[in-house]
Design a protein around this motif. Structure first.
Motif, mmCIF file in Angstrom:
data_model
loop_
_atom_site.group_PDB
_atom_site.id
_atom_site.type_symbol
_atom_site.label_atom_id
_atom_site.label_comp_id
_atom_site.label_asym_id
_atom_site.label_seq_id
_atom_site.Cartn_x
_atom_site.Cartn_y
_atom_site.Cartn_z
ATOM 1 N N GLU A 106 0.836 -1.202 0.000
ATOM 2 C CA GLU A 106 0.000 0.000 0.000
ATOM 3 C C GLU A 106 0.872 1.253 0.000
ATOM 4 O OE1 GLU A 106 -0.686 0.433 4.821
ATOM 5 O OE2 GLU A 106 -2.233 -0.544 3.618
ATOM 6 N N GLU A 107 0.280 2.366 -0.361
ATOM 7 C CA GLU A 107 1.007 3.633 -0.324
ATOM 8 C C GLU A 107 1.237 4.027 1.137
ATOM 9 O OE1 GLU A 107 -0.215 5.849 -4.426
ATOM 10 O OE2 GLU A 107 -1.675 5.959 -2.802
ATOM 11 N N GLU A 108 2.437 4.530 1.412
ATOM 12 C CA GLU A 108 2.794 4.911 2.783
ATOM 13 C C GLU A 108 1.986 6.111 3.225
ATOM 14 O OE1 GLU A 108 6.971 5.562 2.768
ATOM 15 O OE2 GLU A 108 7.440 3.528 2.113
ATOM 16 N N TYR A 109 1.603 6.105 4.504
ATOM 17 C CA TYR A 109 0.876 7.246 5.070
ATOM 18 C C TYR A 109 1.182 7.367 6.551
ATOM 19 C CZ TYR A 109 -2.492 3.832 6.910
ATOM 20 O OH TYR A 109 -3.080 2.784 7.573
ATOM 21 N N ILE A 117 -6.193 3.174 9.287
ATOM 22 C CA ILE A 117 -6.846 3.578 8.036
ATOM 23 C C ILE A 117 -6.330 4.956 7.649
ATOM 24 C CG2 ILE A 117 -9.053 4.071 6.908
ATOM 25 C CD1 ILE A 117 -10.378 2.301 9.063
ATOM 26 N N CYS A 118 -6.092 5.153 6.362
ATOM 27 C CA CYS A 118 -5.660 6.464 5.881
ATOM 28 C C CYS A 118 -6.900 7.351 5.757
ATOM 29 C CB CYS A 118 -4.944 6.326 4.539
ATOM 30 S SG CYS A 118 -4.172 7.849 3.980
ATOM 31 N N ASN A 119 -7.109 8.236 6.744
ATOM 32 C CA ASN A 119 -8.285 9.107 6.754
ATOM 33 C C ASN A 119 -7.981 10.386 7.535
ATOM 34 O OD1 ASN A 119 -8.233 8.192 9.389
ATOM 35 N ND2 ASN A 119 -10.116 7.013 9.253
ATOM 36 N N ASN A 120 -8.977 11.217 7.724
ATOM 37 C CA ASN A 120 -8.871 12.444 8.544
ATOM 38 C C ASN A 120 -7.715 13.343 8.111
ATOM 39 O OD1 ASN A 120 -11.097 11.648 10.086
ATOM 40 N ND2 ASN A 120 -9.818 10.532 11.531
ATOM 41 N N ASN A 121 -7.558 13.499 6.808
ATOM 42 C CA ASN A 121 -6.557 14.424 6.260
ATOM 43 C C ASN A 121 -5.117 14.025 6.592
ATOM 44 O OD1 ASN A 121 -6.557 16.595 4.478
ATOM 45 N ND2 ASN A 121 -6.103 18.058 6.103
ATOM 46 N N GLU A 122 -4.875 12.727 6.857
ATOM 47 C CA GLU A 122 -3.522 12.252 7.140
ATOM 48 C C GLU A 122 -2.696 12.289 5.856
ATOM 49 O OE1 GLU A 122 -4.569 9.094 10.720
ATOM 50 O OE2 GLU A 122 -4.686 8.429 8.634
ATOM 51 N N PRO A 123 -1.425 12.693 5.942
ATOM 52 C CA PRO A 123 -0.591 12.773 4.734
ATOM 53 C C PRO A 123 -0.168 11.373 4.248
ATOM 54 C CG PRO A 123 0.668 13.415 6.666
ATOM 55 C CD PRO A 123 -0.735 13.194 7.131
ATOM 56 N N GLN A 132 -5.002 9.983 -5.022
ATOM 57 C CA GLN A 132 -5.726 9.363 -3.904
ATOM 58 C C GLN A 132 -4.892 8.232 -3.318
ATOM 59 O OE1 GLN A 132 -9.282 7.993 -5.894
ATOM 60 N NE2 GLN A 132 -8.439 5.953 -6.233
ATOM 61 N N TRP A 133 -5.169 7.898 -2.049
ATOM 62 C CA TRP A 133 -4.452 6.814 -1.395
ATOM 63 C C TRP A 133 -4.965 5.478 -1.939
ATOM 64 C CZ3 TRP A 133 -5.857 2.573 1.505
ATOM 65 C CH2 TRP A 133 -4.801 1.890 2.121
ATOM 66 N N ASP A 134 -4.032 4.535 -2.203
ATOM 67 C CA ASP A 134 -4.404 3.220 -2.740
ATOM 68 C C ASP A 134 -3.770 2.108 -1.917
ATOM 69 O OD1 ASP A 134 -5.872 3.868 -5.278
ATOM 70 O OD2 ASP A 134 -4.003 4.926 -5.691
ATOM 71 N N ALA A 135 -4.495 0.992 -1.828
ATOM 72 C CA ALA A 135 -3.982 -0.178 -1.119
ATOM 73 C C ALA A 135 -2.868 -0.855 -1.907
ATOM 74 C CB ALA A 135 -5.111 -1.166 -0.846
ATOM 75 N N GLN A 189 15.470 6.164 -14.074
ATOM 76 C CA GLN A 189 14.184 5.898 -13.440
ATOM 77 C C GLN A 189 13.632 7.185 -12.840
ATOM 78 O OE1 GLN A 189 14.390 2.854 -10.458
ATOM 79 N NE2 GLN A 189 12.306 2.168 -10.865
ATOM 80 N N ASP A 190 12.336 7.394 -12.997
ATOM 81 C CA ASP A 190 11.670 8.580 -12.451
ATOM 82 C C ASP A 190 11.577 8.440 -10.928
ATOM 83 O OD1 ASP A 190 10.209 10.841 -11.974
ATOM 84 O OD2 ASP A 190 8.347 10.094 -12.879
ATOM 85 N N ARG A 191 12.191 9.348 -10.214
ATOM 86 C CA ARG A 191 12.203 9.287 -8.744
ATOM 87 C C ARG A 191 11.345 10.396 -8.130
ATOM 88 N NH1 ARG A 191 16.155 6.019 -6.475
ATOM 89 N NH2 ARG A 191 17.459 4.992 -7.999
ATOM 90 N N THR A 192 10.434 10.976 -8.887
ATOM 91 C CA THR A 192 9.568 12.039 -8.387
ATOM 92 C C THR A 192 8.645 11.490 -7.304
ATOM 93 O OG1 THR A 192 9.567 12.996 -10.599
ATOM 94 C CG2 THR A 192 7.901 13.807 -9.069
ATOM 95 N N VAL A 193 8.538 12.214 -6.193
ATOM 96 C CA VAL A 193 7.653 11.813 -5.099
ATOM 97 C C VAL A 193 6.593 12.887 -4.923
ATOM 98 C CG1 VAL A 193 7.492 11.342 -2.637
ATOM 99 C CG2 VAL A 193 9.474 10.538 -3.919
ATOM 100 N N VAL A 194 5.337 12.479 -4.922
ATOM 101 C CA VAL A 194 4.215 13.395 -4.724
ATOM 102 C C VAL A 194 3.513 13.002 -3.431
ATOM 103 C CG1 VAL A 194 2.053 14.235 -5.724
ATOM 104 C CG2 VAL A 194 3.934 13.569 -7.222
ATOM 105 N N THR A 195 3.086 13.993 -2.663
ATOM 106 C CA THR A 195 2.360 13.706 -1.428
ATOM 107 C C THR A 195 0.941 14.231 -1.545
ATOM 108 O OG1 THR A 195 3.119 15.768 -0.409
ATOM 109 C CG2 THR A 195 4.424 13.771 0.015
ATOM 110 N N GLY A 196 0.072 13.712 -0.690
ATOM 111 C CA GLY A 196 -1.322 14.156 -0.664
ATOM 112 C C GLY A 196 -1.883 13.957 0.716
ATOM 113 N N ASN A 197 -3.168 14.187 0.876
ATOM 114 C CA ASN A 197 -3.842 14.005 2.150
ATOM 115 C C ASN A 197 -5.054 13.105 1.972
ATOM 116 O OD1 ASN A 197 -2.545 16.930 2.277
ATOM 117 N ND2 ASN A 197 -2.606 16.061 4.329
ATOM 118 N N CYS A 198 -5.220 12.179 2.905
ATOM 119 C CA CYS A 198 -6.339 11.246 2.829
ATOM 120 C C CYS A 198 -7.650 11.946 3.177
ATOM 121 C CB CYS A 198 -6.131 10.083 3.781
ATOM 122 S SG CYS A 198 -4.674 9.105 3.391
ATOM 123 N N SER A 199 -8.706 11.523 2.539
ATOM 124 C CA SER A 199 -10.013 12.125 2.830
ATOM 125 C C SER A 199 -10.665 11.452 4.020
ATOM 126 C CB SER A 199 -10.909 12.002 1.604
ATOM 127 O OG SER A 199 -10.992 10.672 1.196
#
Length: 199
Positions: A106-109, A117-123, A132-135, A189-199
């Motif tokens: 799963e994506e790290e959070y 669970i990835c929720n409550n605006n957790e990064p 979006q966060w994915d398993a 290899q593309d090493r770009t890292v993008v972050t987001g927040n869980c809904s």
């Protein structure tokens, strides 16, 4: 007098006993024979799918694979359709990952509230860049240079023989086969890292 003789003659008459015995045995015999054919066909189809995936995995690791991807997919589907029933559906799934260790992860959070669970605006780290966060952190497609790719074929069809219900089996058959490959290092290899927040 005839009334007394007839029951004795009928009681000793065994002609037709074989037919009665066969009537008891026939359904079980038919179920066993059809079950053996069904299992043999399923195992043969599974072996063919595995072989097709291994060949496709080797072909997809070549540097020219990007331009041949549609042809490789078509060959896999055509080979599977040679043994699968006419109503079979073949779906090919490709998920690219940064490394072999990422496959199925799963994506790290940051689990700030500790509920698992990835929720409550957790990064979270948006490894596949879909916002979006994915398993499963895999990105759809074959990815780029040096990426590890999980290539899966999913085959679904109805059972060939009609007695599956008597054996407590489902009418639907679903077979899956996967192979893992690494793309050739023809680029960085593309090493770009993008972050987001869980809904």
């Amino acid at each position: 007098m005839i009334g007394r003789i007839l029951p004795k003659r009928l009681g000793g008459d065994e002609s037709g006993a074989t037919l009665t015995e066969f009537a008891f045995v026939a359904p079980i015999l038919c179920l066993m024979v059809m079950g053996i054919f069904d299992m043999a066909h399923t195992q043969y189809t599974r072996a063919l799918i595995n072989g097709s995936m291994q060949k496709a995995g080797r072909d997809l690791t070549l540097e020219s694979a990007g331009s041949q991807e549609a042809n490789i997919d078509a060959r896999v589907i055509a080979q599977i359709k040679t043994v699968a029933p006419n109503n079979a559906t073949v779906t090919l799934e490709k998920l690219s990952h940064f490394d072999f260790a990422d496959i199925g992860e799963e994506e790290e959070y940051s689990d700030d509230n500790g509920d698992g669970i990835c929720n409550n605006n957790e990064p979270f780290v948006d490894a596949n860049g879909n916002g979006q966060w994915d398993a499963d952190r895999g990105e759809t497609g074959v990815g780029g240079a040096r990426d590890a790719v999980l290539y899966t074929a999913v085959v679904k069809y109805d059972r060939l023989f009609p007695m599956y219900g008597l054996a407590g089996m489902s009418q639907d058959v679903e077979l899956r086969a996967s192979t893992v490959l690494r793309n050739q290092p023809y680029d960085q290899q593309d090493r770009t890292v993008v972050t987001g927040n869980c809904s």
